[in-house]
Design an enzyme around this catalytic site. Structure first.
Site, PDB file in Angstrom:
ATOM      1  N   LYS B  76       0.853  -1.192   0.000  1.00 51.80           N
ATOM      2  CA  LYS B  76       0.000   0.000   0.000  1.00 51.80           C
ATOM      3  C   LYS B  76       0.889   1.243   0.000  1.00 51.80           C
ATOM      4  O   LYS B  76       1.897   1.290   0.709  1.00 51.80           O
ATOM      5  CB  LYS B  76      -0.895  -0.027   1.246  1.00 51.80           C
ATOM      6  CG  LYS B  76      -1.954   1.065   1.298  1.00 51.80           C
ATOM      7  CD  LYS B  76      -2.853   0.880   2.523  1.00 51.80           C
ATOM      8  CE  LYS B  76      -3.951   1.938   2.603  1.00 51.80           C
ATOM      9  NZ  LYS B  76      -4.816   1.747   3.788  1.00 51.80           N
ATOM     10  N   SER B 151      -9.785   1.694   2.910  1.00 52.62           N
ATOM     11  CA  SER B 151      -8.922   2.452   2.029  1.00 52.62           C
ATOM     12  C   SER B 151      -7.881   1.608   1.287  1.00 52.62           C
ATOM     13  O   SER B 151      -7.306   2.088   0.314  1.00 52.62           O
ATOM     14  CB  SER B 151      -8.181   3.507   2.858  1.00 52.62           C
ATOM     15  OG  SER B 151      -7.306   2.887   3.780  1.00 52.62           O
ATOM     16  N   SER B 175     -10.017  -0.739   7.055  1.00 52.41           N
ATOM     17  CA  SER B 175      -9.424  -0.525   5.735  1.00 52.41           C
ATOM     18  C   SER B 175      -8.717  -1.729   5.115  1.00 52.41           C
ATOM     19  O   SER B 175      -8.364  -1.699   3.940  1.00 52.41           O
ATOM     20  CB  SER B 175      -8.437   0.648   5.780  1.00 52.41           C
ATOM     21  OG  SER B 175      -9.149   1.863   5.780  1.00 52.41           O
TER      22      SER B 175
END
Lengths: 477, 487, 93
Positions: B76, B151, B175
């Protein structure tokens, strides 16, 4: 109208740790700009603070030395505001739960009265960087070397009632933090800075007036001047029927005036909240005791003991207690040589400090160790040498670093202590000076000084003066 | 190839059926081919991947490798990678190249894993749909019109679309678990403090936690093992030893108690409830005992979460001022103008909204009513879990109230916040939780969440693995992304 | 919460809210706050606030300095550097 002056001080003492409070950067003063500001100090994305153990220990030492309450649980909070010298846009500080709680400091004020000044609290926080304005026209340059240096903010109650009193209090705190070796006390380099909160109220009334805060004063002289300027300014405002504005002011030493710092006033809602990157600091009583056990006697105690128990003059005791290294040196010499405190005090203050000052040196430059100093003084008390000769030996010790006994031996300075030897010298002198002997016998006893002088001249001052007197009197009568 | 497990890939590598360089190339090729439609990578690191793969091949050749040597992964874009762009999904950091590595990334690198690329995400990890990324929305491979969740949407899609065998995400309020659920993969959020936060760009410091997204619990176990561990650079990192996550994978769960918190099922859509209830029977088949349990303060978890996370974010994001790094507004009139323009132009709407809410709730006069109140509620929520775990070994809940929704469907921020209703309580309490695929509803994946006491990730992985050993939901692949075969 | 509160929060946050957008910000924030205020439904007088998931104490690190990575590298992301200083528009004190 007459006013009462109400002053509270916030003292920022930089703790003399090797690394910063939350980062591994060195704290050394004077390095090239931004070479002691790592990714944590630059507040780069994702970096985190880790608390320096020594910062905590030094804060605890302050608490112990002032007899303030040490809180078993303290919390780091974020003080949020935007400023270019504050890269995270928050300062990690302590707010609701400081590490050191309330205490009292006794001072002798300018009227020679004892007065208790309350210490509200002392908390740990990080220093900010510096904005440099010289050399730029449209810009300021930001140096973050200082950002993250550990600070102990020592907050007083509003108990101070004159600029002089504030200075006495600040000096006492300064002497203490230097004495317990948590701060180098260097005010030129900003290691010890004061903020003063000043307000006036009509004499005798209770309600506090509106205060202004004078920021970042870095000398005692300026502290006194800034406060006095501020008292004057506020008096004028109040006398004219005006109102003092609660604000932050900056002292300009060149103009000897304070002026408003508009930039700091814009956002005064600091939105303190516990820093989620740090956990509560838990200090158990065992740790406090451990630190206490290793701590030197408090300077106040020591001063009192020097005066009361060692019978020193207050002036001398103060001088010896100005630095823990001097006080330790003094006491160690007494102990090693089993010597009289007054003798040691005199020698340190008159001879050692004298020679240090004469040569423009610092205490740290003194290379004479305690053992050698004690031996020298022992040679006086055991009559090996006279005090006068001792000064000669001392000068050689300072210059060459030699041992006192070696010097005495090498230079043949040993005191003449042998009765027979002294007797034969005296007999010789009496025989050579019949006229003076007659004067003595006629009752002019003062003439004995003449004989002593002759004897000392002949022995180059090495004869034991007490013995000389004794034998002279025997032989003359 | 891209459907193979880590263990299978490891065997191919050690048997020399394929080299690490070839393996990396395969995934890079797939990423280059499918990323234009999926948009799950912000940055595909072809050259770096090959370099790291070469080192891995060397180690495999010298038989010095571990199980993870040469296994590719996606990261990420919230984790700092030195000398490589790290954007956090924001215009603010769209040109930021950190000079240091996040500890989590460093750990994986030292296991000789191969970084394929940095994945797309909601800006500063604020969002539940990936629609808040400066780099555009990520597409859900099960239905390109649907969001992938957020997210960590890019990480979820990289795994679901076969663009990486495994991906690293972060979870502040769901997330990892919510996008895992939306994309039909397995995602674990470990106990707070298990994975170092150093170099992981902060959103809400007391809630943020890195974790693993993969096709199975077993794959998660291998990677989490390497990702976890004490880090002296993170004061909130836990000194507790990390147990072996793989040794206990096959432990019997017979006689173990699974609690179903009634509050998590009360308002659940009937179809989803039906699906999950059916899957619970699989656990019963394995000998687990199902009991109902109550977590009475559940409905207050989203309000408390939004107060705490917004307050922390308002302070954490104050450092973006255009001076030392990141976006910097052009020609500012003065200092104030530099701050205002940089932050106004550099942050997206959702980030600004949360900063404002956070600032407001911390400001004078509101602090006690909002922030302190939320911290108290947080305490009650954590106590609920403690009491539950005195009675059961693990909790089972839905991961999300719905399956992946259509892009643009949730215009109202509040509606979006409520999609985290089943995940935020876990973050507030610091507990570990895993989302595992539990089937499909109208062709879209449904996720199921397991929650355990702190530091019991091994238990989560064990339960999830035993379930996956006898079900095949986690083996389904989306037809939207062609599954071409190489070997 | 009213428009002034939005403006004050924006000011403290150093964010400008466009006049055209301020109403929609206000509405969103009012909705969010209303939602948050559900917390008031229960009495929490005797509950201690929990700032952290676990009740732990701060670890302390040894006081040992480590040299930083090169200044030039640390400053490579900055837009305005002169002689090792970060430049900002003139600070008025």
């Amino acid at each position: 109208m007459k006013y009462d002056v109400v002053i509270g001080l916030e003292i920022h003492a930089q703790l003399n740790t090797e690394s910063k409070i939350f980062s591994l950067s060195p704290t050394r003063f004077g390095a090239d700009v931004n070479t002691q500001a790592n990714e944590v100090d630059l507040a780069m994305p994702g970096v985190l603070p880790v608390l320096n153990e020594q910062a905590v220990i030094k804060a605890i030492k302050f608490g112990i030395a002032t007899d303030c309450k040490i809180n078993n649980r303290s919390i780091f909070e974020r003080k949020n505001y935007f400023y270019p010298d504050l890269p995270k846009a928050y300062q990690i500080s302590q707010f609701e739960y400081p590490i050191v709680g309330a205490g009292i400091l006794e001072i002798t004020n300018e009227k020679n009265e004892l007065k208790n000044i309350g210490i509200t609290r002392a908390h740990l926080e990080e220093d900010a960087g510096k904005s440099l304005h010289e050399n730029f026209t449209k810009h300021s340059g930001i140096d973050l070397n200082r950002a993250g240096t550990p600070l102990l903010e020592i907050v007083s109650d509003p108990d101070l009632s004159s600029a002089k009193e504030a200075v006495i209090y600040a000096k006492k705190i300064h002497a203490l933090v230097v004495y317990i070796e948590i701060c180098d006390g260097n005010m030129q380099e900003g290691s010890f800075r004061c903020d003063a909160n000043v307000s006036l109220k009509p004499r005798g009334t209770k309600e506090l007036g509106i205060r202004s805060e004078i920021k970042n004063i870095n000398s005692f002289k300026f502290l006194e001047k800034a406060i006095n300027y501020e008292i004057n300014r506020q008096e004028n405002i109040l006398d004219d029927g005006g109102r003092v504005v609660q604000e932050t002011r900056l002292y300009d030493a060149d103009k000897n005036e304070t002026r408003s710092m508009r930039s700091k006033e814009e956002s005064n809602d600091y939105r303190y909240f516990p820093d989620p990157d740090l956990l509560p600091v838990i200090i158990d009583n065992k740790l406090i005791q451990n630190i206490k056990d290793k701590m030197p006697e408090s300077p106040y105690n020591r001063l009192k003991r020097f005066i009361d128990d060692l019978d020193l003059k207050e002036e001398d005791a103060n001088l010896l207690c100005s630095d823990i290294k001097i006080a330790d040196y003094f006491e160690n010499i007494i102990k090693i040589g089993n010597l009289k405190p007054k003798l040691v005090a005199n020698w340190i203050i008159v001879e050692l400090m004298g020679i240090i000052n004469k040569n423009n040196k610092k205490w740290q430059d003194n290379k004479i160790n305690e053992q050698d100093f004690a031996t020298l003084l022992q040679r006086i008390t055991d009559n090996t040498i006279s005090g006068k000769i001792a000064k000669q030996v001392f000068a050689v010790m300072w210059d060459k670093g030699d041992k006192p006994d070696n010097i005495i031996k090498k230079e043949g300075l040993q005191q003449l202590d042998n009765d027979d030897e002294i007797k034969s010298i005296i007999t010789d002198i009496i025989n050579k000076n019949p006229a003076q002997v007659q004067q003595y016998k006629d009752g002019k006893h003062k003439i004995i000084g003449f004989f002593v002088g002759q004897i000392m001249q002949q022995t180059k001052g090495k004869a034991n003066p007490a013995k000389v007197q004794e034998i002279l009197k025997q032989q003359l009568s | 190839m891209h459907t193979k497990s880590i263990k299978e890939l490891h065997k191919l590598l050690t048997d020399k059926k394929i080299s690490a360089v070839e393996l990396a190339q395969h995934f890079i090729d797939r990423a280059l081919k499918h990323n234009p439609s999926l948009n799950c990578y912000i940055n595909i690191l072809s050259d770096e991947a090959k370099q790291q793969a070469k080192i891995a091949d060397d180690k495999i050749f010298k038989k010095e490798g571990s199980l993870l040597t040469g296994i590719p992964f996606a990261l990420k874009d919230i984790f700092c990678t030195s000398d490589m762009l790290t954007t956090c999904g924001s215009k603010m950091l769209s040109d930021f190249i950190p000079p240091y590595d996040a500890t989590a990334y460093k750990n994986l690198k030292s296991s000789d894993m191969v970084l394929l690329g940095k994945t797309n995400m909601d800006e500063f990890a604020m969002g539940s749909s990936n629609e808040n990324s400066f780099f555009g929305c990520v597409q859900n491979p099960w239905d390109l019109d649907c969001v992938p969740g957020g997210s960590s949407g890019g990480s979820a899609v990289a795994v679901a679309g076969g663009l990486s065998p495994v991906a690293i995400g972060t979870d502040t309020g769901g997330s990892i678990r919510q996008p895992a659920s939306f994309c039909g993969i397995t995602g674990i959020k470990p106990t707070y403090g298990r994975v170092s936060r150093y170099g992981m760009i902060a959103f809400a410091s007391s809630l943020d936690q890195g974790g693993v997204m993969a096709k199975s619990a077993e794959d998660c176990a291998y990677v989490l093992q390497s990702l976890s561990g004490y880090d002296k650079k993170d004061s909130t990192s836990m000194p507790e030893d990390v147990p072996s996550y793989t040794e206990s994978l096959n432990n019997s769960i017979k006689g173990k108690k699974i609690g179903l918190p009634t509050e998590y099922f009360a308002n659940l859509d009937d179809d989803l409830k039906q699906i999950i209830t059916t899957q619970i029977k699989e656990f019963e088949k394995l000998g687990a005992i199902i009991v109902d349990i109550s977590l009475p303060h559940t409905d207050l978890s989203v309000p408390a979460y939004y107060v705490i996370s917004s307050a922390e974010c308002s302070s954490n994001l104050a450092r973006y001022d255009g001076v030392r790094y990141g976006y910097s507004a052009k020609n500012p009139k003065n200092l104030e103008d530099l701050y205002l323009k940089t932050r106004t132009e550099g942050f997206g709407d959702e980030v600004k909204r949360r900063i404002l809410i956070g600032t407001y709730t911390l400001s004078a006069g509101y602090y006690d009513a909002y922030y302190i109140k939320a911290q108290k509620i947080r305490h009650l929520i954590a106590d609920d879990f403690n009491q539950a775990f005195a009675q059961v070994d693990i909790l089972l809940t839905p991961t999300t109230p719905t399956t992946a929704f259509k892009k643009g469907d949730k215009q109202n921020p509040l509606e979006m916040y409520l999609s985290d209703i089943y995940t935020v309580a876990v973050n507030l309490s610091g507990l570990p939780a895993i989302s595992i695929p539990a089937g499909f509803h109208q062709k879209m994946p449904v996720g199921m969440q397991l929650i355990s006491p702190a530091f019991c990730e091994h238990r989560l992985l064990n339960f999830a693995h035993m379930y996956q050993a006898q079900t095949d939901h986690h083996l389904q692949t989306p037809s939207q992304v062609p599954q071409e075969k190489i070997l | 919460m009213n428009i002034d509160d939005v403006r004050l929060s924006a000011d403290l946050s150093k964010i400008t809210i466009d006049d055209k957008k301020i109403d929609s910000y206000l509405t969103d924030m009012q909705d969010i706050l209303k939602f948050i205020e559900q917390m008031n439904a229960i009495d929490t007088d005797n509950i201690t606030p929990m700032a952290h998931p676990f009740d732990l104490s701060q670890r302390l690190r040894e006081d040992k300095a480590v040299a930083q990575i090169d200044r030039q590298i640390l400053q490579s992301n900055a837009k305005n550097i002169e002689n090792g200083l970060f430049l900002v528009p003139k600070v008025i004190e």
